[in-house]
Design an enzyme around this catalytic site. Sequence first.
Site, mmCIF file in Angstrom:
data_model
loop_
_atom_site.group_PDB
_atom_site.id
_atom_site.type_symbol
_atom_site.label_atom_id
_atom_site.label_comp_id
_atom_site.label_asym_id
_atom_site.label_seq_id
_atom_site.Cartn_x
_atom_site.Cartn_y
_atom_site.Cartn_z
ATOM 1 N N ILE A 56 7.936 2.412 -2.051
ATOM 2 C CA ILE A 56 8.213 1.842 -3.369
ATOM 3 C C ILE A 56 7.842 2.820 -4.482
ATOM 4 O O ILE A 56 8.643 3.085 -5.387
ATOM 5 C CB ILE A 56 7.439 0.513 -3.565
ATOM 6 C CG1 ILE A 56 7.821 -0.502 -2.485
ATOM 7 C CG2 ILE A 56 7.708 -0.047 -4.959
ATOM 8 C CD1 ILE A 56 9.252 -0.946 -2.511
ATOM 9 N N ASP A 85 -6.374 5.395 -5.262
ATOM 10 C CA ASP A 85 -7.185 4.199 -5.037
ATOM 11 C C ASP A 85 -7.331 3.863 -3.560
ATOM 12 O O ASP A 85 -8.084 2.965 -3.184
ATOM 13 C CB ASP A 85 -6.652 2.992 -5.823
ATOM 14 C CG ASP A 85 -5.200 2.680 -5.539
ATOM 15 O OD1 ASP A 85 -4.609 3.338 -4.660
ATOM 16 O OD2 ASP A 85 -4.642 1.779 -6.202
ATOM 17 N N ARG A 121 -5.355 -5.122 -17.950
ATOM 18 C CA ARG A 121 -4.601 -6.229 -17.384
ATOM 19 C C ARG A 121 -5.475 -7.480 -17.255
ATOM 20 O O ARG A 121 -6.697 -7.410 -17.356
ATOM 21 C CB ARG A 121 -4.055 -5.843 -15.996
ATOM 22 C CG ARG A 121 -2.979 -4.794 -16.023
ATOM 23 C CD ARG A 121 -2.633 -4.284 -14.617
ATOM 24 N NE ARG A 121 -3.698 -3.447 -14.055
ATOM 25 C CZ ARG A 121 -3.639 -2.889 -12.849
ATOM 26 N NH1 ARG A 121 -2.587 -3.096 -12.071
ATOM 27 N NH2 ARG A 121 -4.640 -2.137 -12.416
ATOM 28 N N LYS A 123 -8.480 -5.904 -10.517
ATOM 29 C CA LYS A 123 -9.133 -4.823 -9.784
ATOM 30 C C LYS A 123 -10.362 -5.333 -9.046
ATOM 31 O O LYS A 123 -10.885 -6.411 -9.319
ATOM 32 C CB LYS A 123 -9.534 -3.697 -10.751
ATOM 33 C CG LYS A 123 -8.354 -2.957 -11.350
ATOM 34 C CD LYS A 123 -7.451 -2.332 -10.301
ATOM 35 C CE LYS A 123 -8.077 -1.134 -9.624
ATOM 36 N NZ LYS A 123 -7.187 -0.526 -8.602
ATOM 37 N N TYR A 163 -7.015 -7.061 -5.955
ATOM 38 C CA TYR A 163 -6.896 -5.777 -5.260
ATOM 39 C C TYR A 163 -8.302 -5.307 -4.893
ATOM 40 O O TYR A 163 -9.196 -5.287 -5.747
ATOM 41 C CB TYR A 163 -6.240 -4.712 -6.148
ATOM 42 C CG TYR A 163 -4.778 -4.929 -6.424
ATOM 43 C CD1 TYR A 163 -3.836 -4.833 -5.411
ATOM 44 C CD2 TYR A 163 -4.327 -5.215 -7.709
ATOM 45 C CE1 TYR A 163 -2.491 -5.024 -5.661
ATOM 46 C CE2 TYR A 163 -2.981 -5.402 -7.978
ATOM 47 C CZ TYR A 163 -2.067 -5.309 -6.946
ATOM 48 O OH TYR A 163 -0.725 -5.498 -7.194
ATOM 49 N N GLU A 191 -3.422 -6.141 -1.645
ATOM 50 C CA GLU A 191 -2.680 -5.004 -1.090
ATOM 51 C C GLU A 191 -2.383 -5.120 0.394
ATOM 52 O O GLU A 191 -1.577 -4.350 0.926
ATOM 53 C CB GLU A 191 -3.410 -3.690 -1.371
ATOM 54 C CG GLU A 191 -4.688 -3.458 -0.581
ATOM 55 C CD GLU A 191 -5.924 -4.058 -1.237
ATOM 56 O OE1 GLU A 191 -7.038 -3.770 -0.766
ATOM 57 O OE2 GLU A 191 -5.778 -4.822 -2.221
ATOM 58 N N HIS A 206 -8.798 -2.522 -2.010
ATOM 59 C CA HIS A 206 -8.738 -1.144 -1.503
ATOM 60 C C HIS A 206 -10.068 -0.757 -0.857
ATOM 61 O O HIS A 206 -10.666 0.274 -1.160
ATOM 62 C CB HIS A 206 -8.365 -0.170 -2.621
ATOM 63 C CG HIS A 206 -7.035 -0.457 -3.259
ATOM 64 N ND1 HIS A 206 -5.846 -0.281 -2.592
ATOM 65 C CD2 HIS A 206 -6.714 -0.938 -4.483
ATOM 66 C CE1 HIS A 206 -4.843 -0.629 -3.395
ATOM 67 N NE2 HIS A 206 -5.341 -1.035 -4.537
#
Length: 377
Positions: A178, A270, A15, A75, A94, A118, A96
């Site tokens: 989701i 993750d 991505r 990421k 993101y 997130e 995490h």
Amino acid sequence: MVIGVPKEIKNNENRVALTPAGVTELRKHGHTVYVQVNAGVSSGFEDAEYIAAGAQMLPTIEEVYGIAEMIMKVKEPIAQEYDLIKENQLLFTYFHFASSEELTRAMLAKGAVCLAYETVERPDRSLPLLVPMSEVAGRMAVQEGAKYLEKPLKGRGILLGGVPGVKPGNVLILGGGIVGTQAAKMAAGLGAHVTIMDVSLARLRYLSDIMPPNVQTMMSNEYNIREMIKVSDLIIGAVLIPGAKAPHLITRDMLKLMRAGTVLVDVAVDQGGCIETCHPTTHEDPTFIIDDVVHYCVANMPGAVPYTSTVALTNATLPYALQLANKGWQQACRDNMDLRLGLNVVEGKVLYQGVAEAFGLPLTDVNSVLTREAELA
């Protein structure tokens, strides 16, 4: 503002954080966008498209980090990128954090401003920047699980939808958010017999109303999980606690209750994973087997479908990126509570409770940081 979009370097992460359409919108507001050469190629976007949209191309990741005030990524930074990050540089991606103490301490040491996709959260508790990737991951969980149920891939040899005269496969989904909802839709569409578990009766009532007849709901508790895993062919972990480590709903000893060739897909990996025996894998080497149970634990599942994922992600992140670029992160976070909740690590301080609790770190009140920033301004 000067915005940098580096090429993702995590294993098989295809991505990119921004489409050419996103570049156009940022340029319309007067911002400068630098994109690393070939950053979008794997997602189907050529350098020429970025240039036509007004981006300036840079050949190396070092140059992108070196010039940008705000870095937009997909990421979390990996170890190779830590030394590239500058003090007070805004990273919008993101993270995490709760699943990686190494990453957390590295960002604290760098003094960066880490705004995590997130944990950006609306007043209704929805997570607008996590939703699109959760939708992709939920649908992919069934797609991948169905594949690894094939016997050559060490699965049970089950066709999820069955055929006339043969029962369909059984799919158990842990979590009705989701990811779980999208997984249930996909599994039901294939004709599988689906059970979706959640701890919220209100959510189960809603799911019961909207799902087709081959989906049933069940309260999530240890007893029910232990009973259901005995007869399930595909088990999908879809549990999320925003910004915090996922709880282990399936423990090591439970594998003995499963049939050989059962497939586990832990979408929560993750965030530490909701299946105790799971650890992050990659698209290059996605599975491993424990007690004859196949574990699929790829931490960036949407990276396998990068065109869909990149467009969906930019659709969600761009309005927030514009606010950050137009106002600066301090004012944008003062004005918008959604963004304020995305602040996890700022200038050597942890501002998000789930991250602080995960590693026993002191928690700093986000409002005190934003007030101090306003005074300094």
